[in-house]
Scaffold this motif. Structure first.
Motif, PDB file in Angstrom:
ATOM      1  N   PRO A 164      50.751  46.357  39.807  1.00  0.00           N
ATOM      2  CA  PRO A 164      50.115  45.033  39.791  1.00  0.00           C
ATOM      3  C   PRO A 164      48.719  45.139  39.175  1.00  0.00           C
ATOM      4  CG  PRO A 164      50.991  45.561  41.980  1.00  0.00           C
ATOM      5  CD  PRO A 164      50.998  46.824  41.188  1.00  0.00           C
ATOM      6  N   THR A 165      48.460  44.309  38.180  1.00  0.00           N
ATOM      7  CA  THR A 165      47.149  44.299  37.531  1.00  0.00           C
ATOM      8  C   THR A 165      46.483  42.932  37.577  1.00  0.00           C
ATOM      9  OG1 THR A 165      48.194  43.823  35.397  1.00  0.00           O
ATOM     10  CG2 THR A 165      47.810  46.145  35.954  1.00  0.00           C
ATOM     11  N   ASP A 166      47.158  41.959  38.167  1.00  0.00           N
ATOM     12  CA  ASP A 166      46.600  40.612  38.163  1.00  0.00           C
ATOM     13  C   ASP A 166      45.848  40.257  39.434  1.00  0.00           C
ATOM     14  OD1 ASP A 166      48.880  40.771  39.657  1.00  0.00           O
ATOM     15  OD2 ASP A 166      49.560  38.732  39.173  1.00  0.00           O
ATOM     16  N   HIS A 167      45.981  41.063  40.482  1.00  0.00           N
ATOM     17  CA  HIS A 167      45.272  40.774  41.732  1.00  0.00           C
ATOM     18  C   HIS A 167      44.746  42.082  42.332  1.00  0.00           C
ATOM     19  CE1 HIS A 167      49.520  41.494  42.884  1.00  0.00           C
ATOM     20  NE2 HIS A 167      48.972  42.144  43.921  1.00  0.00           N
ATOM     21  N   PRO A 168      43.714  42.036  43.176  1.00  0.00           N
ATOM     22  CA  PRO A 168      43.116  43.255  43.733  1.00  0.00           C
ATOM     23  C   PRO A 168      44.067  43.983  44.681  1.00  0.00           C
ATOM     24  CG  PRO A 168      41.584  41.402  43.903  1.00  0.00           C
ATOM     25  CD  PRO A 168      42.918  40.834  43.521  1.00  0.00           C
ATOM     26  N   LEU A 169      43.960  45.295  44.682  1.00  0.00           N
ATOM     27  CA  LEU A 169      44.720  46.180  45.563  1.00  0.00           C
ATOM     28  C   LEU A 169      43.744  46.933  46.455  1.00  0.00           C
ATOM     29  CD1 LEU A 169      47.179  47.638  42.899  1.00  0.00           C
ATOM     30  CD2 LEU A 169      47.501  45.607  44.324  1.00  0.00           C
TER      31      LEU A 169
ATOM     32  N   THR B 184      39.640  51.846  37.282  1.00  0.00           N
ATOM     33  CA  THR B 184      39.519  50.953  38.435  1.00  0.00           C
ATOM     34  C   THR B 184      38.111  50.374  38.480  1.00  0.00           C
ATOM     35  OG1 THR B 184      38.848  52.784  39.873  1.00  0.00           O
ATOM     36  CG2 THR B 184      41.199  52.270  39.779  1.00  0.00           C
ATOM     37  N   TYR B 185      38.008  49.173  39.025  1.00  0.00           N
ATOM     38  CA  TYR B 185      36.705  48.557  39.230  1.00  0.00           C
ATOM     39  C   TYR B 185      36.796  47.662  40.460  1.00  0.00           C
ATOM     40  CZ  TYR B 185      39.023  44.816  36.599  1.00  0.00           C
ATOM     41  OH  TYR B 185      39.913  43.878  36.138  1.00  0.00           O
ATOM     42  N   ALA B 186      35.717  47.667  41.254  1.00  0.00           N
ATOM     43  CA  ALA B 186      35.690  46.921  42.500  1.00  0.00           C
ATOM     44  C   ALA B 186      35.496  45.444  42.249  1.00  0.00           C
ATOM     45  CB  ALA B 186      34.575  47.450  43.404  1.00  0.00           C
ATOM     46  N   VAL B 187      35.946  44.641  43.212  1.00  0.00           N
ATOM     47  CA  VAL B 187      35.805  43.189  43.128  1.00  0.00           C
ATOM     48  C   VAL B 187      35.051  42.703  44.355  1.00  0.00           C
ATOM     49  CG1 VAL B 187      37.884  42.849  41.758  1.00  0.00           C
ATOM     50  CG2 VAL B 187      38.039  42.850  44.248  1.00  0.00           C
ATOM     51  N   SER B 188      34.482  41.539  44.261  1.00  0.00           N
ATOM     52  CA  SER B 188      33.701  40.967  45.353  1.00  0.00           C
ATOM     53  C   SER B 188      34.611  40.263  46.353  1.00  0.00           C
ATOM     54  CB  SER B 188      32.663  39.975  44.805  1.00  0.00           C
ATOM     55  OG  SER B 188      31.822  40.592  43.865  1.00  0.00           O
ATOM     56  N   ASP B 189      34.059  40.011  47.538  1.00  0.00           N
ATOM     57  CA  ASP B 189      34.812  39.288  48.559  1.00  0.00           C
ATOM     58  C   ASP B 189      35.103  37.865  48.081  1.00  0.00           C
ATOM     59  OD1 ASP B 189      34.656  41.508  50.098  1.00  0.00           O
ATOM     60  OD2 ASP B 189      33.116  40.745  51.471  1.00  0.00           O
ATOM     61  N   GLY B 190      36.280  37.411  48.382  1.00  0.00           N
ATOM     62  CA  GLY B 190      36.690  36.071  47.999  1.00  0.00           C
ATOM     63  C   GLY B 190      37.461  36.004  46.701  1.00  0.00           C
ATOM     64  N   GLU B 191      37.389  37.005  45.847  1.00  0.00           N
ATOM     65  CA  GLU B 191      38.120  37.021  44.581  1.00  0.00           C
ATOM     66  C   GLU B 191      39.568  37.432  44.834  1.00  0.00           C
ATOM     67  OE1 GLU B 191      36.367  39.220  41.476  1.00  0.00           O
ATOM     68  OE2 GLU B 191      34.373  38.357  41.720  1.00  0.00           O
ATOM     69  N   ARG B 192      40.482  36.564  44.478  1.00  0.00           N
ATOM     70  CA  ARG B 192      41.900  36.836  44.661  1.00  0.00           C
ATOM     71  C   ARG B 192      42.605  37.210  43.350  1.00  0.00           C
ATOM     72  NH1 ARG B 192      43.901  35.238  49.606  1.00  0.00           N
ATOM     73  NH2 ARG B 192      42.436  34.053  50.903  1.00  0.00           N
ATOM     74  N   ARG B 193      41.947  37.028  42.238  1.00  0.00           N
ATOM     75  CA  ARG B 193      42.528  37.378  40.949  1.00  0.00           C
ATOM     76  C   ARG B 193      41.603  38.372  40.253  1.00  0.00           C
ATOM     77  NH1 ARG B 193      47.576  36.106  40.778  1.00  0.00           N
ATOM     78  NH2 ARG B 193      47.444  36.146  38.485  1.00  0.00           N
ATOM     79  N   CYS B 194      42.212  39.234  39.491  1.00  0.00           N
ATOM     80  CA  CYS B 194      41.428  40.219  38.753  1.00  0.00           C
ATOM     81  C   CYS B 194      40.920  39.571  37.460  1.00  0.00           C
ATOM     82  CB  CYS B 194      42.287  41.428  38.390  1.00  0.00           C
ATOM     83  SG  CYS B 194      42.686  42.460  39.832  1.00  0.00           S
ATOM     84  N   PRO B 195      39.621  39.683  37.217  1.00  0.00           N
ATOM     85  CA  PRO B 195      39.078  39.111  35.969  1.00  0.00           C
ATOM     86  C   PRO B 195      39.568  39.925  34.775  1.00  0.00           C
ATOM     87  CG  PRO B 195      37.389  40.331  37.145  1.00  0.00           C
ATOM     88  CD  PRO B 195      38.582  40.296  38.045  1.00  0.00           C
ATOM     89  N   GLU B 196      39.804  39.245  33.683  1.00  0.00           N
ATOM     90  CA  GLU B 196      40.244  39.945  32.471  1.00  0.00           C
ATOM     91  C   GLU B 196      39.084  40.711  31.869  1.00  0.00           C
ATOM     92  OE1 GLU B 196      41.978  37.222  29.790  1.00  0.00           O
ATOM     93  OE2 GLU B 196      43.605  36.605  31.154  1.00  0.00           O
ATOM     94  N   ARG B 197      39.379  41.957  31.483  1.00  0.00           N
ATOM     95  CA  ARG B 197      38.346  42.824  30.885  1.00  0.00           C
ATOM     96  C   ARG B 197      38.821  43.274  29.530  1.00  0.00           C
ATOM     97  NH1 ARG B 197      35.823  46.962  35.136  1.00  0.00           N
ATOM     98  NH2 ARG B 197      34.128  46.696  33.639  1.00  0.00           N
ATOM     99  N   THR B 198      37.918  43.238  28.558  1.00  0.00           N
ATOM    100  CA  THR B 198      38.259  43.635  27.193  1.00  0.00           C
ATOM    101  C   THR B 198      37.891  45.081  26.957  1.00  0.00           C
ATOM    102  OG1 THR B 198      36.116  42.850  26.403  1.00  0.00           O
ATOM    103  CG2 THR B 198      37.966  41.296  26.350  1.00  0.00           C
TER     104      THR B 198
END
Length: 509
Positions: free
Chosen positions: A453-458, A495-509
């Motif tokens: 899965p790459t679209d949401h945080p794990l 891998t990169y960390a996400v903030s609380d409340g984010e349910r989708r992974c931001p797209e990175r170029t």
């Protein structure tokens, strides 16, 4: 206390031949005329004095069982009669303290200050002597002149003596004292202390003038309390009043402070008081009971060796317990192998220390129960009290272990709940999970239990190993879906960390 039992001659012979009296600390002697109980002389010729610790209640039965247990292994015997011999109470000792005489004693207007200084203990030397209450001050001075401890030389021109503070009732016979000064007066003194505590509790709701008005009578009561507390020797009135004030105000202030810290109504305060009293009762019941259980036993005689045996295994037991709790948290709840999560060794020991000490601490109340039963001579080998104490200890130990395992599982489920709701989980004894997004570094990945899965945080607990284990909160909520744990080679993804409340992974170029 001592208990005497009449025994026939053949029992005396067995006791002496096998040295049982010396082993048990008993004494055996011929019976006197006043100790005859109507048996033939050939059967009631000797008396065994059994030394038995514990309460006077049930002491005869306990000593009889102990005597039959020891002697019955060697010769069939029946104990005919027994009686309690009350040990003579030792005469109390009075402590006299050596003081330094002050030069102010001879100065006009300062004699009272010198007397106050010596009576308050500010002029004490590091030397005391204990004598009987009947010994007068002159004899105490003579004894001090004859003694020389640590090079200390007593000189009457430079030194004096004073009694340690205490009531006169502690130095006289109980028969000549009013009943409230003896043991029967303990209940009265405790009741008065409780009333003073309630008095302080009532004073909190008053105004400043009302509080002063309520505490004013206590200053008068302090005079009588101080006179009683310092009655063993004549002292300055200021010291007596100050001592009484400390006792009276000290008894009232806990109630005042209690009301100040718990201003939530009578019901809440009463519940808090009852809980505190229960805790104090346990603090008194458990240590004393444990001491009664082990004193004059094999445990007390081998305490040093037993303590070593109990302490030495801890460096091996604590890591094992910590690793097991780590397994419950990481692998049993999330399905991630516990070996893939690295935690500092001190956190592993810390996570195991509380459960281990807690489980062993739960053994103390049953041990205290056995100790109190032993004090009142209700417990012996294969008795119902001994069986119940052992059974309760096993049950509490197992229940404690289950409770601590349940707490670990509950902490892991709370962490999973936080991840599902897009919140970073709290750390648990060095185990810290992080919500992160994963991005492949190349087209083809060696993924176990894919797709990745790459679209949401794990959730990942560690990124240091060769294999990266990831827990998917969406898969975990799908009962019929694939396994919620996915693993991938850590060199094939970033891998990169996400903030609380984010349910989708931001797209990175």
């Amino acid at each position: 206390m001592d208990l005497i039992f009449r025994t026939p001659k053949r029992v005396r012979d067995q006791l002496l031949a096998k040295g049982l009296c010396e082993q048990q600390g008993w004494a055996i002697r011929p019976a006197g005329e006043q100790e005859d109980i109507g048996l033939p002389e050939s059967q009631a010729a000797y008396v065994v004095e059994v030394r038995l610790p514990g309460s006077r209640r049930g002491a005869e039965t306990g000593a009889r069982k102990r005597l039959l247990k020891v002697v019955g292994k060697h010769v069939p015997v029946t104990i005919v009669g027994g009686s309690l011999v009350r040990a003579q109470a030792s005469e109390p000792l009075v402590t006299w303290r050596v003081i330094r005489e002050s030069s102010w004693q001879s100065r006009q207007g300062l004699a009272w200050l010198a007397s106050l200084r010596s009576q308050s203990g500010l002029a004490d030397e590091q030397r005391t002597i204990g004598v009987a209450p009947s010994v007068e001050e002159a004899e105490v001075l003579e004894r001090l002149e004859l003694q020389r401890l640590g090079g200390f030389e007593f000189d009457r021109s430079r030194h004096g003596v004073r009694k340690s503070v205490g009531p006169m009732a502690n130095e006289t016979d109980d028969d000549r004292n009013p009943w409230w000064n003896g043991r029967r007066g303990v209940g009265l003194r405790l009741a008065l202390a409780s009333l003073l505590m309630f008095y302080g509790w009532l004073a909190y709701d008053r105004s400043v003038l009302g509080r002063l008005a309520m505490f004013a009578p206590l200053t008068v009561a302090a005079w009588f309390v101080g006179n009683w507390y310092m009655s063993n020797q004549r002292r300055h009135w200021l010291l007596r009043w100050a001592a009484g004030t400390l006792i009276v105000i000290g008894s009232a202030m806990p109630g005042y402070t209690w009301h100040q810290q718990n201003p939530y109504g009578v019901v809440a305060q009463s519940r808090s008081v009852l809980l505190t009293l229960a805790c104090l009762a346990l603090l008194w019941y458990v240590p004393r009971g444990c001491w009664f259980a082990v004193r004059q036993t094999w445990i007390s005689r081998h305490a040093v060796g037993l303590l070593t045996v109990l302490v030495l295994p801890l460096p091996w037991v604590l890591p094992f317990v910590g690793s097991f709790l780590k397994f419950l948290y990481v692998e049993d709840t999330f399905g991630i192998p516990a070996d893939s999560v690295s935690t500092p060794i001190y956190w592993t020991g810390a996570s195991a220390l509380l459960p281990t000490l807690g489980c062993f601490g739960l053994l103390l109340p049953p041990l205290a129960l056995y100790g109190w039963a032993r004090r009142f001579h209700w417990a012996w080998e294969k008795s119902i009290v001994s069986v119940l104490s052992a059974g309760a200890a096993v049950m509490l130990f197992v229940a404690g272990g289950v409770e601590f395992m349940s707490r670990t599982s509950e902490a892991a489920h709370r962490a999973a709940h936080d991840v599902v709701h897009a919140t970073a989980p709290e750390s648990y004894f060095g185990i810290k999970g992080e919500r992160m997004c994963v991005q492949p570094l190349k087209g083809e990945l060696s993924v176990h239990n894919g797709p990745l899965p790459t679209d949401h945080p794990l959730l990942a607990f560690s990124t240091d190993g060769e294999v990266l284990y990831l827990w998917d909160p969406i898969r975990s909520s799908e009962r019929s879906g694939p396994d919620s744990v996915t693993s991938v080679q850590s060199t094939e993804v970033s891998t990169y960390a996400v903030s609380d409340g984010e349910r989708r992974c931001p797209e990175r170029t």
